[in-house]
Design a protein around this motif. Structure first.
Motif, PDB file in Angstrom:
ATOM      1  N   VAL A  27      12.393  -0.857  32.073  1.00 37.62           N
ATOM      2  CA  VAL A  27      12.483  -1.940  31.319  1.00 37.62           C
ATOM      3  C   VAL A  27      12.918  -1.845  29.918  1.00 37.62           C
ATOM      4  N   VAL A  28      13.982  -2.444  29.534  1.00 41.78           N
ATOM      5  CA  VAL A  28      14.397  -2.280  27.679  1.00 41.78           C
ATOM      6  C   VAL A  28      13.365  -2.821  26.993  1.00 41.78           C
ATOM      7  N   VAL A  29      12.673  -1.804  26.212  1.00 35.69           N
ATOM      8  CA  VAL A  29      11.488  -2.402  25.449  1.00 35.69           C
ATOM      9  C   VAL A  29      12.108  -2.417  23.856  1.00 35.69           C
ATOM     10  N   ARG A  30      13.339  -1.990  23.426  1.00 37.30           N
ATOM     11  CA  ARG A  30      13.744  -1.852  22.220  1.00 37.30           C
ATOM     12  C   ARG A  30      15.269  -1.760  22.476  1.00 37.30           C
ATOM     13  N   ALA A  31      16.105  -2.854  22.117  1.00 31.87           N
ATOM     14  CA  ALA A  31      17.479  -3.309  21.984  1.00 31.87           C
ATOM     15  C   ALA A  31      18.135  -2.039  21.238  1.00 31.87           C
ATOM     16  N   ALA A  32      19.207  -1.828  21.420  1.00 31.95           N
ATOM     17  CA  ALA A  32      20.435  -0.856  20.515  1.00 31.95           C
ATOM     18  C   ALA A  32      20.389  -1.706  19.023  1.00 31.95           C
ATOM     19  N   ALA A  33      20.248  -0.615  18.013  1.00 32.99           N
ATOM     20  CA  ALA A  33      20.203  -1.396  16.850  1.00 32.99           C
ATOM     21  C   ALA A  33      21.644  -1.807  16.536  1.00 32.99           C
ATOM     22  N   HIS A  36      26.175   2.755  27.066  1.00 32.52           N
ATOM     23  CA  HIS A  36      27.049   2.727  28.023  1.00 32.52           C
ATOM     24  C   HIS A  36      26.730   3.611  29.374  1.00 32.52           C
ATOM     25  N   ARG A  37      25.466   4.046  29.341  1.00 29.93           N
ATOM     26  CA  ARG A  37      25.206   4.733  30.519  1.00 29.93           C
ATOM     27  C   ARG A  37      23.933   4.082  31.108  1.00 29.93           C
ATOM     28  N   MET A  38      24.040   2.627  31.086  1.00 31.77           N
ATOM     29  CA  MET A  38      22.992   1.854  31.936  1.00 31.77           C
ATOM     30  C   MET A  38      23.753   0.659  32.454  1.00 31.77           C
ATOM     31  N   ALA A  39      22.882  -0.128  33.048  1.00 31.04           N
ATOM     32  CA  ALA A  39      23.290  -1.246  33.853  1.00 31.04           C
ATOM     33  C   ALA A  39      22.069  -2.360  34.150  1.00 31.04           C
ATOM     34  N   PRO A  40      22.417  -3.302  33.934  1.00 31.99           N
ATOM     35  CA  PRO A  40      21.165  -4.406  34.361  1.00 31.99           C
ATOM     36  C   PRO A  40      21.152  -4.323  35.762  1.00 31.99           C
ATOM     37  N   LEU A  41      19.865  -4.588  36.247  1.00 34.54           N
ATOM     38  CA  LEU A  41      19.508  -4.804  37.732  1.00 34.54           C
ATOM     39  C   LEU A  41      19.733  -6.298  38.182  1.00 34.54           C
ATOM     40  N   PRO A  42      20.219  -6.486  39.290  1.00 32.06           N
ATOM     41  CA  PRO A  42      20.030  -7.728  39.866  1.00 32.06           C
ATOM     42  C   PRO A  42      18.577  -8.060  40.493  1.00 32.06           C
ATOM     43  N   ASP A  63      29.857   1.768  36.657  1.00 34.14           N
ATOM     44  CA  ASP A  63      29.897   2.341  38.142  1.00 34.14           C
ATOM     45  C   ASP A  63      28.614   2.268  38.373  1.00 34.14           C
ATOM     46  N   LEU A  64      27.522   2.090  37.660  1.00 38.38           N
ATOM     47  CA  LEU A  64      26.188   2.001  37.932  1.00 38.38           C
ATOM     48  C   LEU A  64      26.003   0.355  38.174  1.00 38.38           C
ATOM     49  N   PRO A 110      21.826  -4.322  26.735  1.00 39.14           N
ATOM     50  CA  PRO A 110      20.975  -5.400  27.066  1.00 39.14           C
ATOM     51  C   PRO A 110      19.737  -5.561  26.079  1.00 39.14           C
ATOM     52  N   ALA A 111      19.315  -6.841  26.188  1.00 39.81           N
ATOM     53  CA  ALA A 111      18.220  -7.352  25.511  1.00 39.81           C
ATOM     54  C   ALA A 111      16.840  -6.904  25.802  1.00 39.81           C
ATOM     55  N   VAL A 112      15.817  -7.030  24.847  1.00 39.10           N
ATOM     56  CA  VAL A 112      14.583  -6.377  25.425  1.00 39.10           C
ATOM     57  C   VAL A 112      13.997  -7.238  26.752  1.00 39.10           C
ATOM     58  N   ARG A 113      13.297  -6.644  27.639  1.00 36.93           N
ATOM     59  CA  ARG A 113      12.810  -7.097  28.801  1.00 36.93           C
ATOM     60  C   ARG A 113      13.816  -6.925  30.046  1.00 36.93           C
ATOM     61  N   THR A 114      15.227  -6.562  29.836  1.00 40.42           N
ATOM     62  CA  THR A 114      16.034  -6.577  30.924  1.00 40.42           C
ATOM     63  C   THR A 114      15.799  -5.292  31.685  1.00 40.42           C
ATOM     64  N   ARG A 115      15.664  -5.598  32.798  1.00 38.76           N
ATOM     65  CA  ARG A 115      15.436  -4.380  33.876  1.00 38.76           C
ATOM     66  C   ARG A 115      16.754  -3.802  33.993  1.00 38.76           C
ATOM     67  N   VAL A 116      16.754  -2.518  33.909  1.00 44.42           N
ATOM     68  CA  VAL A 116      18.009  -1.723  33.819  1.00 44.42           C
ATOM     69  C   VAL A 116      17.804  -0.222  34.624  1.00 44.42           C
ATOM     70  N   VAL A 117      19.250   0.424  35.105  1.00 43.26           N
ATOM     71  CA  VAL A 117      19.027   1.604  35.687  1.00 43.26           C
ATOM     72  C   VAL A 117      19.926   2.582  34.691  1.00 43.26           C
ATOM     73  N   CYS A 118      19.693   3.688  34.456  1.00 42.70           N
ATOM     74  CA  CYS A 118      20.116   4.454  33.806  1.00 42.70           C
ATOM     75  C   CYS A 118      20.490   5.841  34.085  1.00 42.70           C
ATOM     76  N   TYR A 119      21.631   6.561  33.685  1.00 39.96           N
ATOM     77  CA  TYR A 119      22.169   7.674  33.926  1.00 39.96           C
ATOM     78  C   TYR A 119      22.143   8.699  32.843  1.00 39.96           C
ATOM     79  N   LEU A 120      21.029   9.649  32.616  1.00 41.95           N
ATOM     80  CA  LEU A 120      20.710  10.404  31.666  1.00 41.95           C
ATOM     81  C   LEU A 120      21.433  11.847  31.753  1.00 41.95           C
ATOM     82  N   ASP A 121      21.518  12.623  30.832  1.00 45.13           N
ATOM     83  CA  ASP A 121      21.403  14.110  30.982  1.00 45.13           C
ATOM     84  C   ASP A 121      20.135  14.887  30.850  1.00 45.13           C
TER      85      ASP A 121
END
Ligand SMILES: NC(=O)c1ccc[n+]([C@@H]2O[C@H](COP(=O)([O-])OP(=O)(O)OC[C@H]3O[C@@H](n4cnc5c(N)ncnc54)[C@H](OP(=O)(O)O)[C@@H]3O)[C@@H](O)[C@H]2O)c1
Length: 309
Positions: A63-69, A98-104, A261-262, A74-85
């Motif tokens: 869950v996003v707890v702090r949005a990008a400055a 650009h490495r995350m997508a909101p979850l339906p 793609d996510l 996505p905004a705070v409280r959005t459920r997301v999936v992420c591809y990290l290194d």
């Protein structure tokens, strides 16, 4: 903050520590509270190769707890999936938007966490063959982490899918994924020649698969767990795969479209066209047990670890 670091003295080369610093996100990064993560075959090697104190973790949902400055993503409280290194096996992690997508709504954290590396590899490997509607596609290692998604995505794209599995006890599982034909070795009855081969095994399986490609066909080669004894000769292409193409697939490239793609993958899950097969779900304190199951090849599908809210 709590999270995993590498430690050669720990089980699976890992140690859970309470002494990590809180994330310090860049302007284009949101902070995500991690609820579930998955482990991948190659992360075992990565952990062994990295120095002590390195922070692993690539497949994450939360869950996003702090949005990008910079106001993107996505905004705070959005459920997301992420591809990290890296750094994903922790309570909170900074993630470029650009490495995350909101979850339906229909997609849970555990399902989502199983997708990034394995689902991305299958999706991008399938694209190597262009349009596959009605065409014959071979998936090797078909019940593995990537293979299970490759079979389902090829089927959803309208292909006639042959699944190659390691042993007879895997046959039913491959059928349940939607494969039209399941084989334990490539013979004349395997459905060849193949317009597209998705190979996650390598070694002798790769050479056999090359001999089964259709003229001008494609093979996306993304994995090598069966690497011993690999030998490819030009003569392998004379069998029928004249002027066939082999693509060495590095699935995180291009990076800019990872989030896009996510988004495709989670929507396919929401639509019921892709069903992540999760063979093991454990609390994240048992991550070493999940690696043990991956190493001894008893795992069927993905292993997912959960972090309580
Ligand atoms: N290039 C990339 O970007 C990329 C991305 C993701 C993964 N990968 C690589 O792709 C490969 C598969 O990854 P994964 O996450 O799907 O791993 P996985 O979950 O461990 O699955 C591996 C699959 O290969 C089968 N297999 C293993 N050794 C075999 C052998 N000697 N002969 C026949 N089949 C064999 C396994 O069958 P059983 O389970 O029945 O034993 C299983 O179906 C790994 O090498 C990984 O490093 C590469």
């Amino acid at each position: 903050m709590r999270g995993f670091i590498t430690d050669p003295a720990g089980r699976a080369g890992l140690r859970l520590t309470d002494e990590l610093p809180e994330p310090n996100p860049a302007a284009d990064e949101a902070v995500v509270a991690v609820r579930a993560f998955a482990i991948n075959h190659d992360e075992r090697n990565l952990i062994a190769r990295r120095p002590d104190g390195w922070r692993p973790g690539q497949d994450v949902a939360g869950v996003v707890v702090r949005a990008a400055a910079n106001g993107t993503g996505p905004a705070v409280r959005t459920r997301v999936v992420c591809y990290l290194d890296w750094e994903g096996w922790a309570e909170r992690v900074p993630v470029p938007v650009h490495r995350m997508a909101p979850l339906p709504d229909a997609v849970g954290f555990e399902q989502a966490a199983s997708l990034p590396i394995a689902g991305m590899t299958a999706l991008r490997a399938l694209r190597v063959g262009g349009a596959v509607l009605g065409r014959h596609v071979l998936v090797t290692g078909a019940t593995g982490g990537v293979g299970q998604f490759a079979v389902q995505l090829a089927r959803a794209a309208g292909a006639r899918v042959t699944a190659l599995v390691s042993k007879p006890s895997r046959v039913e599982q491959a059928r349940a994924l939607g494969a039209h034909r399941v084989v334990t070795s490539l013979t004349d009855e395997s459905g060849a020649p193949f317009h597209l081969v998705l190979d996650g095994v390598g070694g002798p399986v790769l050479a056999d698969a090359i001999r089964a490609i259709a003229p001008g066909g494609h093979l996306a080669w993304y994995g090598n767990p069966g690497r011993d004894g690999a030998h490819i000769a030009l003569a392998d292409f004379y069998a029928q795969g004249w002027n066939a193409h082999i693509v060495g697939l590095i699935s995180p490239a291009p990076e800019e479209t990872l989030g896009e793609d996510l988004g495709i993958l989670v929507q396919l899950v929401a639509d019921g066209l892709l069903r992540p097969h999760i063979g093991l779900t454990l609390d994240w304190t048992a991550t070493a047990d999940a690696f043990a199951a991956l190493a001894d090849r008893t795992l069927q599908g993905k292993a997912v670890l959960t972090i309580p809210a």
